[in-house]
Design a protein around this motif. Structure first.
Motif, PDB file in Angstrom:
ATOM      1  N   SER A  71       2.262   1.410  -3.698  1.00 38.49           N
ATOM      2  CA  SER A  71       1.375   1.598  -4.628  1.00 38.49           C
ATOM      3  C   SER A  71       0.334   2.590  -4.494  1.00 38.49           C
ATOM      4  N   HIS A  72       0.092   2.900  -3.120  1.00 38.63           N
ATOM      5  CA  HIS A  72      -1.375   3.710  -2.813  1.00 38.63           C
ATOM      6  C   HIS A  72      -2.561   2.936  -3.295  1.00 38.63           C
ATOM      7  N   GLN A  73      -2.665   1.628  -3.082  1.00 38.83           N
ATOM      8  CA  GLN A  73      -3.874   1.205  -3.438  1.00 38.83           C
ATOM      9  C   GLN A  73      -3.916  -0.462  -2.962  1.00 38.83           C
ATOM     10  N   PHE A  85       1.000  -1.470  -0.089  1.00 39.95           N
ATOM     11  CA  PHE A  85      -0.110  -0.002  -0.045  1.00 39.95           C
ATOM     12  C   PHE A  85       0.932   1.249   0.129  1.00 39.95           C
TER      13      PHE A  85
END
Length: 89
Positions: free
Chosen positions: A50-52, A47
């Protein structure tokens, strides 16, 4: 319930039982969190990169939050006469 039968277990369930009785004095909640910890760390790292978050569903969250306590409750209330065997081997 199938953990108590101990006929055929998923490797993660068997690991939880081993960790539960070897390191946490039978506390299923602590053992379940300890077994989930590597996956939680991997999710957190991915997370941050990739920020997801991918592939984390309601079942995963439910298992993380409630599976350990539910096992402990069932051991005390529903299956209190059943014994855990062969955990020292």
């Amino acid at each position: 319930m199938y953990q108590r039968v101990n006929w055929m277990l998923h490797p993660a369930d068997d690991l939880m039982q081993i960790v539960r009785f070897k390191f946490f004095d039978g506390n299923s909640t602590k053992a379940m969190l300890a077994v989930y910890l590597p996956a939680i760390i991997i999710v957190a790292i991915t997370f941050l990169i990739s920020h997801q978050i991918v592939a984390i569903n309601i079942g995963t969250i439910f298992g993380l939050l409630f599976q350990g306590p539910m096992i402990g409750i069932c051991d005390r209330i529903c299956f209190k006469r059943l014994k855990h065997h062969n955990l020292d081997h």
